[in-house]
Motif scaffolding. Structure first.
Motif, PDB file in Angstrom:
ATOM      1  N   PRO B   8       0.911  -1.256   0.091  1.00 13.15           N
ATOM      2  CA  PRO B   8       0.029  -0.017   0.137  1.00 13.15           C
ATOM      3  C   PRO B   8       0.850   1.404  -0.064  1.00 13.15           C
ATOM      4  O   PRO B   8       0.300   2.296  -0.296  1.00 13.15           O
ATOM      5  N   ILE B   9       2.051   1.070   0.504  1.00 16.93           N
ATOM      6  CA  ILE B   9       3.051   2.395   0.600  1.00 16.93           C
ATOM      7  C   ILE B   9       3.230   3.064  -0.910  1.00 16.93           C
ATOM      8  O   ILE B   9       2.840   4.277  -1.092  1.00 16.93           O
ATOM      9  N   ARG B  57      -7.629  -2.581  -4.261  1.00 12.06           N
ATOM     10  CA  ARG B  57      -8.104  -3.460  -5.260  1.00 12.06           C
ATOM     11  C   ARG B  57      -6.846  -3.682  -6.213  1.00 12.06           C
ATOM     12  O   ARG B  57      -6.888  -4.957  -6.667  1.00 12.06           O
ATOM     13  N   HIS B  58      -6.128  -2.664  -6.264  1.00 10.29           N
ATOM     14  CA  HIS B  58      -5.039  -2.957  -7.340  1.00 10.29           C
ATOM     15  C   HIS B  58      -3.528  -2.706  -6.830  1.00 10.29           C
ATOM     16  O   HIS B  58      -2.920  -1.896  -7.417  1.00 10.29           O
ATOM     17  N   LEU B  59      -3.302  -3.184  -5.429  1.00  8.57           N
ATOM     18  CA  LEU B  59      -1.903  -2.874  -5.133  1.00  8.57           C
ATOM     19  C   LEU B  59      -0.913  -3.801  -5.765  1.00  8.57           C
ATOM     20  O   LEU B  59      -1.383  -5.187  -6.131  1.00  8.57           O
ATOM     21  N   PRO B  60       0.374  -3.373  -5.714  1.00  7.52           N
ATOM     22  CA  PRO B  60       1.177  -4.250  -6.296  1.00  7.52           C
ATOM     23  C   PRO B  60       1.742  -5.411  -5.050  1.00  7.52           C
ATOM     24  O   PRO B  60       1.283  -5.080  -4.036  1.00  7.52           O
ATOM     25  N   VAL B  61       2.057  -6.614  -5.753  1.00  8.77           N
ATOM     26  CA  VAL B  61       2.341  -7.781  -4.857  1.00  8.77           C
ATOM     27  C   VAL B  61       3.824  -7.443  -4.370  1.00  8.77           C
ATOM     28  O   VAL B  61       4.771  -6.968  -5.144  1.00  8.77           O
ATOM     29  N   ILE B  62       3.897  -7.799  -3.188  1.00  8.23           N
ATOM     30  CA  ILE B  62       5.514  -7.644  -2.554  1.00  8.23           C
ATOM     31  C   ILE B  62       6.208  -8.505  -3.150  1.00  8.23           C
ATOM     32  O   ILE B  62       5.852 -10.003  -3.330  1.00  8.23           O
ATOM     33  N   ASP B  63       7.604  -8.346  -3.275  1.00  2.00           N
ATOM     34  CA  ASP B  63       8.432  -9.167  -4.142  1.00  2.00           C
ATOM     35  C   ASP B  63       8.398 -10.641  -3.638  1.00  2.00           C
ATOM     36  O   ASP B  63       8.869 -10.636  -2.501  1.00  2.00           O
ATOM     37  N   GLY B  64       8.165 -11.569  -4.428  1.00  7.24           N
ATOM     38  CA  GLY B  64       8.442 -13.100  -4.032  1.00  7.24           C
ATOM     39  C   GLY B  64       7.211 -13.551  -3.463  1.00  7.24           C
ATOM     40  O   GLY B  64       7.332 -14.675  -3.078  1.00  7.24           O
TER      41      GLY B  64
END
Lengths: 166, 166
Positions: B8-9, B57-64
């Motif tokens: 969310p950041i 709804r459209h946040l990036p996924v944290i790496d890995g």
């Protein structure tokens, strides 16, 4: 929530009546679900109803539920734990329904889940499957579908819950 | 979910930038929240953003995160437990986000709550307050706001989670 604090059965019967003329004074036989009481070609309809946005928004409260939860709060930390996750369209309806009828329950004490893997001392539930793996004291809240079960301490009404726990 | 599986950041910074011209390459100082990094008269804005329908709804996924959860599932029963209940408008967004990015997680294994009173062996979380009363092994997932805490076993990345648990 369902069949313990909220009454979806009444709503099911209303909707079946609206769509198929099912008797509004239908009584569910012990051990039976609503879909055992409607003709076979429409017995999956309850699943459609549940998945409709709005189904859970305006359910009646089970008799005595509001007053009982208030009284329990004086002695216990009360959590509302609902297996709502199966029906994504129910999530916000259920949250708003709780805000309407149980505004004295903090958001911190509300849990929408699938498996009820909660770490509480007591669980009041109508579905025995939710007691699997539960380490506290289970209280089976009577509902037509569970009336033939004999393995659990049973409560028929919220007054009986209060008599046991207060 | 937030700051462990979802980011969310990044979204906050994007929205602040859209509305107030906050630098898009803003780096949060250790121990700080996003609202410590914006001018005082708008530092409550993050709360408005969170409460807006669509934010989650459209946040990036944290790496890995996706690959790690898949691998953990081979050895563990994995539950996604999110303190989503504070923000009613987030519930369906979060449910849909999980369906998009973690379709291999059953609805039975998703929990939206306030207090995380779950009965699990391990909890991976960025907020130390969620470890209060937790009886299993807590793993503090690094996020800017928790970098000054020293009381917990820490993981900086999903690779480190896998190194510890597999």
């Amino acid at each position: 929530m369902d069949e313990v604090l909220a009454d979806p059965i009444f709503k099911f019967i209303e909707l079946y009546n609206r769509d198929y003329g099912i008797s509004l004074d239908l009584k569910l036989d012990p051990g039976n679900e609503i879909y055992h009481h409607v003709p076979e070609h429409i017995n999956n309809k309850w699943f459609d109803y549940i998945n409709e946005k709005g189904f859970f928004r305006h359910l009646p409260v089970i008799d005595g539920g509001v007053e009982a939860v208030k009284k329990l709060q004086e002695k216990y930390e009360v959590y509302i734990v609902s297996a709502a996750m199966e029906f994504p369209n129910s999530l916000e309806d259920k949250r708003h329904w709780l805000a309407d009828h149980f505004p004295f329950i903090s958001w911190k004490n509300i849990i929408f889940c699938g498996d009820k893997i909660v770490n509480t001392d007591i669980m009041i539930d109508d579905r025995a499957r939710n007691f699997v793996g539960f380490k506290g004291r289970p209280l089976l809240f009577s509902s037509p579908h569970n009336l033939l079960l004999t393995d659990y301490e049973r409560v028929d009404t919220w007054q009986q819950v209060l008599d046991k726990l207060l």
